[in-house]
Design a protein around this motif. Sequence first.
Motif, PDB file in Angstrom:
ATOM      1  N   PRO A  97       6.331   8.956  -0.759  1.00  0.00           N
ATOM      2  CA  PRO A  97       7.356   8.816  -1.801  1.00  0.00           C
ATOM      3  C   PRO A  97       8.762   8.568  -1.265  1.00  0.00           C
ATOM      4  O   PRO A  97       9.672   8.290  -2.032  1.00  0.00           O
ATOM      5  N   PHE A  98       8.941   8.612   0.043  1.00  0.00           N
ATOM      6  CA  PHE A  98      10.261   8.417   0.632  1.00  0.00           C
ATOM      7  C   PHE A  98      10.429   7.013   1.225  1.00  0.00           C
ATOM      8  O   PHE A  98      11.534   6.619   1.572  1.00  0.00           O
ATOM      9  N   ALA A  99       9.335   6.290   1.355  1.00  0.00           N
ATOM     10  CA  ALA A  99       9.364   4.989   2.038  1.00  0.00           C
ATOM     11  C   ALA A  99      10.037   3.901   1.203  1.00  0.00           C
ATOM     12  O   ALA A  99      10.685   3.012   1.755  1.00  0.00           O
ATOM     13  N   GLY A 100       9.882   3.952  -0.108  1.00  0.00           N
ATOM     14  CA  GLY A 100      10.411   2.887  -0.956  1.00  0.00           C
ATOM     15  C   GLY A 100      11.907   2.693  -0.808  1.00  0.00           C
ATOM     16  O   GLY A 100      12.393   1.564  -0.701  1.00  0.00           O
ATOM     17  N   ARG A 101      12.636   3.775  -0.795  1.00  0.00           N
ATOM     18  CA  ARG A 101      14.095   3.693  -0.657  1.00  0.00           C
ATOM     19  C   ARG A 101      14.481   3.007   0.641  1.00  0.00           C
ATOM     20  O   ARG A 101      15.318   2.108   0.660  1.00  0.00           O
ATOM     21  N   GLU A 102      13.855   3.408   1.730  1.00  0.00           N
ATOM     22  CA  GLU A 102      14.198   2.835   3.031  1.00  0.00           C
ATOM     23  C   GLU A 102      13.721   1.386   3.139  1.00  0.00           C
ATOM     24  O   GLU A 102      14.390   0.565   3.764  1.00  0.00           O
ATOM     25  N   PHE A 103      12.601   1.082   2.510  1.00  0.00           N
ATOM     26  CA  PHE A 103      12.121  -0.300   2.505  1.00  0.00           C
ATOM     27  C   PHE A 103      13.114  -1.192   1.761  1.00  0.00           C
ATOM     28  O   PHE A 103      13.483  -2.261   2.250  1.00  0.00           O
ATOM     29  N   ARG A 104      13.563  -0.746   0.591  1.00  0.00           N
ATOM     30  CA  ARG A 104      14.536  -1.536  -0.192  1.00  0.00           C
ATOM     31  C   ARG A 104      15.868  -1.672   0.535  1.00  0.00           C
ATOM     32  O   ARG A 104      16.528  -2.698   0.441  1.00  0.00           O
ATOM     33  N   ARG A 105      16.276  -0.655   1.270  1.00  0.00           N
ATOM     34  CA  ARG A 105      17.532  -0.695   2.031  1.00  0.00           C
ATOM     35  C   ARG A 105      17.404  -1.506   3.328  1.00  0.00           C
ATOM     36  O   ARG A 105      18.388  -1.709   4.024  1.00  0.00           O
ATOM     37  N   ARG A 106      16.182  -1.911   3.643  1.00  0.00           N
ATOM     38  CA  ARG A 106      15.896  -2.604   4.916  1.00  0.00           C
ATOM     39  C   ARG A 106      16.319  -1.745   6.113  1.00  0.00           C
ATOM     40  O   ARG A 106      16.877  -2.249   7.088  1.00  0.00           O
ATOM     41  N   ALA A 107      16.044  -0.457   6.002  1.00  0.00           N
ATOM     42  CA  ALA A 107      16.423   0.497   7.049  1.00  0.00           C
ATOM     43  C   ALA A 107      15.237   0.880   7.930  1.00  0.00           C
ATOM     44  O   ALA A 107      15.299   1.851   8.673  1.00  0.00           O
ATOM     45  N   ILE A 108      14.162   0.099   7.836  1.00  0.00           N
ATOM     46  CA  ILE A 108      12.969   0.344   8.644  1.00  0.00           C
ATOM     47  C   ILE A 108      12.907  -0.715   9.736  1.00  0.00           C
ATOM     48  O   ILE A 108      12.977  -1.910   9.458  1.00  0.00           O
ATOM     49  N   ARG A 109      12.779  -0.264  10.958  1.00  0.00           N
ATOM     50  CA  ARG A 109      12.646  -1.182  12.087  1.00  0.00           C
ATOM     51  C   ARG A 109      11.165  -1.321  12.421  1.00  0.00           C
ATOM     52  O   ARG A 109      10.439  -0.331  12.502  1.00  0.00           O
ATOM     53  N   TYR A 110      10.737  -2.546  12.632  1.00  0.00           N
ATOM     54  CA  TYR A 110       9.385  -2.850  13.082  1.00  0.00           C
ATOM     55  C   TYR A 110       9.501  -3.298  14.538  1.00  0.00           C
ATOM     56  O   TYR A 110      10.055  -4.362  14.815  1.00  0.00           O
ATOM     57  N   ALA A 111       9.026  -2.483  15.457  1.00  0.00           N
ATOM     58  CA  ALA A 111       9.101  -2.805  16.877  1.00  0.00           C
ATOM     59  C   ALA A 111       7.678  -2.987  17.391  1.00  0.00           C
ATOM     60  O   ALA A 111       6.792  -2.187  17.099  1.00  0.00           O
TER      61      ALA A 111
ATOM     62  N   PHE B 298       0.820  -1.211   0.000  1.00  0.00           N
ATOM     63  CA  PHE B 298       0.000   0.000   0.000  1.00  0.00           C
ATOM     64  C   PHE B 298       0.854   1.261   0.000  1.00  0.00           C
ATOM     65  O   PHE B 298       0.805   2.057  -0.933  1.00  0.00           O
ATOM     66  N   VAL B 299       1.666   1.437   1.041  1.00  0.00           N
ATOM     67  CA  VAL B 299       2.427   2.687   1.197  1.00  0.00           C
ATOM     68  C   VAL B 299       3.455   2.843   0.075  1.00  0.00           C
ATOM     69  O   VAL B 299       3.496   3.873  -0.602  1.00  0.00           O
ATOM     70  N   VAL B 300       4.281   1.822  -0.134  1.00  0.00           N
ATOM     71  CA  VAL B 300       5.305   1.889  -1.189  1.00  0.00           C
ATOM     72  C   VAL B 300       4.670   1.620  -2.550  1.00  0.00           C
ATOM     73  O   VAL B 300       4.904   2.346  -3.514  1.00  0.00           O
ATOM     74  N   GLY B 301       3.844   0.582  -2.620  1.00  0.00           N
ATOM     75  CA  GLY B 301       3.256   0.179  -3.895  1.00  0.00           C
ATOM     76  C   GLY B 301       2.410   1.247  -4.564  1.00  0.00           C
ATOM     77  O   GLY B 301       2.351   1.321  -5.792  1.00  0.00           O
ATOM     78  N   HIS B 302       1.760   2.079  -3.776  1.00  0.00           N
ATOM     79  CA  HIS B 302       0.933   3.157  -4.329  1.00  0.00           C
ATOM     80  C   HIS B 302       1.559   4.531  -4.088  1.00  0.00           C
ATOM     81  O   HIS B 302       0.890   5.553  -4.250  1.00  0.00           O
ATOM     82  N   ASP B 303       2.818   4.539  -3.690  1.00  0.00           N
ATOM     83  CA  ASP B 303       3.581   5.775  -3.506  1.00  0.00           C
ATOM     84  C   ASP B 303       2.892   6.748  -2.542  1.00  0.00           C
ATOM     85  O   ASP B 303       2.977   7.960  -2.715  1.00  0.00           O
ATOM     86  N   ILE B 304       2.237   6.190  -1.515  1.00  0.00           N
ATOM     87  CA  ILE B 304       1.572   7.035  -0.516  1.00  0.00           C
ATOM     88  C   ILE B 304       2.613   7.911   0.182  1.00  0.00           C
ATOM     89  O   ILE B 304       2.390   9.089   0.415  1.00  0.00           O
TER      90      ILE B 304
END
Length: 173
Positions: A16-30, A8-14
């Motif tokens: 526009p900055f999330a895709g880069r961090e998602f691909r880099r695996r720089a997002i922590r899920y706590a 949703f967020v990355v796939g629909h560009d909700i």
Amino acid sequence: MQTWLQTFVVGHDICPFAGREFRRRAIRYAVSAGDAMEAMLEALVAECQRLDSTPEIETTLLIFPRGLEDFDDYLELLSLAEALLDSLGYEGIYQLASFHPDYVFDGAERDDPANFTNRAPFPTLHLLREASLERALRHHDDPEGIPARNIDLLREPDSPALSLARRILDARG
């Protein structure tokens, strides 16, 4: 949450900055284990400290699977969290974005598709590094237009983005 973020967020560009961090695996899920407000705020402080000491983590999604089912309770946590970050000297360092399965913008109707820009499978506080956000915004053609673009996208008749968001939220239950 990862499915929601990716599709949703990355796939629909909700965001526009999330895709880069998602691909880099720089997002922590706590995931916060506590269901009391104090434990939730302690989890927030712990995540700030983790970001302080771990620069390779760009951003954290702090997820609350229990204790914040009621949107008003979530808004109380959000208010306390913002005040806590300020009192700990994190103003200007971290910023909070907020998500809840029943998110409703002030003054909006509950069924307004625009609310889905801030709806997620679980109540979530998104901790963003403010310096990174400012840097990303400087490189975006129209940062002020992002919310309006998202609202238009979700309000389109037969919006695929809205259909997907509803399916993801329905699947969590």
